[in-house]
Design an enzyme around this catalytic site. Structure first.
Site, PDB file in Angstrom:
ATOM      1  N   LYS A  47      12.820 -46.610  38.867  1.00 58.28           N
ATOM      2  CA  LYS A  47      12.921 -46.192  37.470  1.00 58.28           C
ATOM      3  C   LYS A  47      12.562 -44.869  37.228  1.00 58.28           C
ATOM      4  O   LYS A  47      12.049 -44.240  38.289  1.00 58.28           O
ATOM      5  CB  LYS A  47      11.972 -47.305  36.738  1.00 58.28           C
ATOM      6  N   ARG A 145       0.239 -56.579  29.548  1.00 48.37           N
ATOM      7  CA  ARG A 145       1.359 -55.383  29.033  1.00 48.37           C
ATOM      8  C   ARG A 145       2.735 -56.305  28.693  1.00 48.37           C
ATOM      9  O   ARG A 145       2.963 -56.789  27.815  1.00 48.37           O
ATOM     10  CB  ARG A 145       1.769 -54.299  30.270  1.00 48.37           C
ATOM     11  N   TYR A 267      -2.227 -16.154  28.393  1.00 52.97           N
ATOM     12  CA  TYR A 267      -2.639 -16.448  26.953  1.00 52.97           C
ATOM     13  C   TYR A 267      -3.970 -16.740  27.008  1.00 52.97           C
ATOM     14  O   TYR A 267      -4.557 -17.577  27.812  1.00 52.97           O
ATOM     15  CB  TYR A 267      -1.640 -17.682  26.864  1.00 52.97           C
TER      16      TYR A 267
END
Ligand SMILES: *Cc1c(COP(=O)(O)O)cnc(C)c1O
Length: 379
Positions: A47, A145, A267
């Site tokens: 998958k 699930r 940053y």
């Protein structure tokens, strides 16, 4: 000669970097797993584009190694597996939608039915189609699930009635905690599976993912369904990883610069260097799946990159397209603009990056970006 300056295809110079996927390591890992579970068939979970590594390349390699059964999440993925493996058995884990019956016939894929409603929809489709089509049934044993609950299992029609309408070709469940050795839930799940699977027509049984396969033969049943271990990722936490690493990721040095002690990098000025520092700026960033959470700050070390044998720690935050590494300790002539740095490989693995980013190897692999030139080492 500076690290790997020559010999790169022009295409890699136009990309964020080069991702090399070792199909020989993939098939070695699959064979290794198959040898550990000899009594069972070893399937492969492919998958999410074979965990980010490419269904179109991975499936033919595994097929040539002897793998006959593949698991995907989606019908769209099943179509790609079918194109790559005309004779394989393909199971779609993600639930059966009643409108997709014809697509299963067309692709020859099999749904994994995970509720009484899905079972009844598939039975209805089989009656309409006038065919006793194969499907797997998924029993939930503790994951909560997908899969039939205990109550749903007890409410199933008698096995013989079910078997008349469609072929139950596999009964499966999925382990929630097999990555933690000796987790009590694994034992409970096995015990529940052992009882509930007999509510269904006799069929091959499957319970183990990679971690289940690697940790306990009592979980092997008739078919194992490894995923992550095939791709070289760590399956069982806290144990040495017995699998071969599969991916190597390299990025180009865009430029080198020297900054003085007390300067910050990137940053948020999240890291200030304490000495005069030579930085290599590399052409990959979080848009390439090199996760921002693996950056470095004054409080916390980030990921490590390699120039040949030499390690270099990241400095400052990871940007969208760029990262900075501290190469002060590496002799200057070894790295120039255009050199290549190894971001993932045998020394700093997918799991090492995952640990720095506070995640798991699965997320690193499936997040690998699409701006790399991809090269496959043939099996
Ligand atoms: C993804 C998945 C697997 C494979 O799990 P790994 O931990 O990658 O080995 C097995 N079974 C099911 C139902 C899955 O969803």
């Amino acid at each position: 000669m500076p690290a790997g300056r020559a010999s790169w295809p022009a295409e890699a110079l136009e990309a964020a970097g080069r991702l090399t996927i070792d199909l020989a390591a993939i098939t070695d890992n699959w064979r290794n797993l198959a040898a550990r579970a000899r009594g069972a068939e070893t399937a492969a979970c492919v998958k999410a584009d074979a965990y980010g590594l490419g269904i179109d390349a991975v499936v033919p390699a595994l097929t040539a190694a002897g793998c006959r059964t593949f698991f995907v999440a989606l019908l769209a993925e099943a179509r790609r597996v079918r194109a790559a493996a005309p004779d394989a058995t393909i199971y779609v884990l993600g639930g059966f939608h009643p409108h997709t019956g014809p697509a299963y016939v067309e692709t020859g894929a099999r749904p994994v039915l995970g509720s009484l409603a899905e079972i009844s929809d598939w039975a209805g489709f089989c009656r309409t189609a006038g065919a006793r089509l194969p499907a797997a049934v998924h029993i939930d044993t503790g994951m909560n699930r997908l899969g039939l609950s205990r109550e749903e299992c007890l409410a199933l029609p008698p096995p013989d009635d079910l078997a008349r309408v469609f072929e139950v070709s596999l009964v499966m469940s999925h382990l929630a905690c097999a990555d933690t050795p000796n987790h009590p839930l694994t034992r409970e799940q096995r015990d529940r599976f052992e009882i509930l699977r007999h509510r269904l027509p006799p069929a091959p049984a499957s319970l183990a993912n990679s971690a289940g396969l690697l940790s306990d033969p009592a979980l092997h049943y008739d078919m194992t369904r490894p995923g992550i271990a095939i791709y070289g990722g760590l399956a069982v936490t806290g144990r040495p990883n017995p699998m071969r690493p599969v991916v190597r990721l390299e990025a180009r040095v865009v430029q080198l610069r020297t900054i003085s002690a007390g300067s910050s990098v990137g940053y948020g000025a999240a890291q200030t260097v304490r000495r005069d520092t030579r930085l290599a700026i590399l052409s990959a960033g979080y848009a390439d799946g090199y996760m921002r959470a693996a950056g470095s700050t004054d409080l916390r070390a980030g990921a490590t990159v390699y120039f040949g044998e030499d390690a270099a720690p990241l400095v400052g935050r990871i940007s969208m397209d760029l990262i900075a590494a501290d190469v002060t300790d590496i002799p200057e002539d070894r790295i120039v603009a255009g050199s290549w740095a190894e971001l993932l490989g045998d020394r700093f693995t997918v799991d090492d990056l995952a640990a720095r980013a506070g995640t798991i190897g699965y997320e690193i692999l499936t997040g690998l970006g699409h701006r790399y030139r991809r090269d496959y080492i043939e099996a």
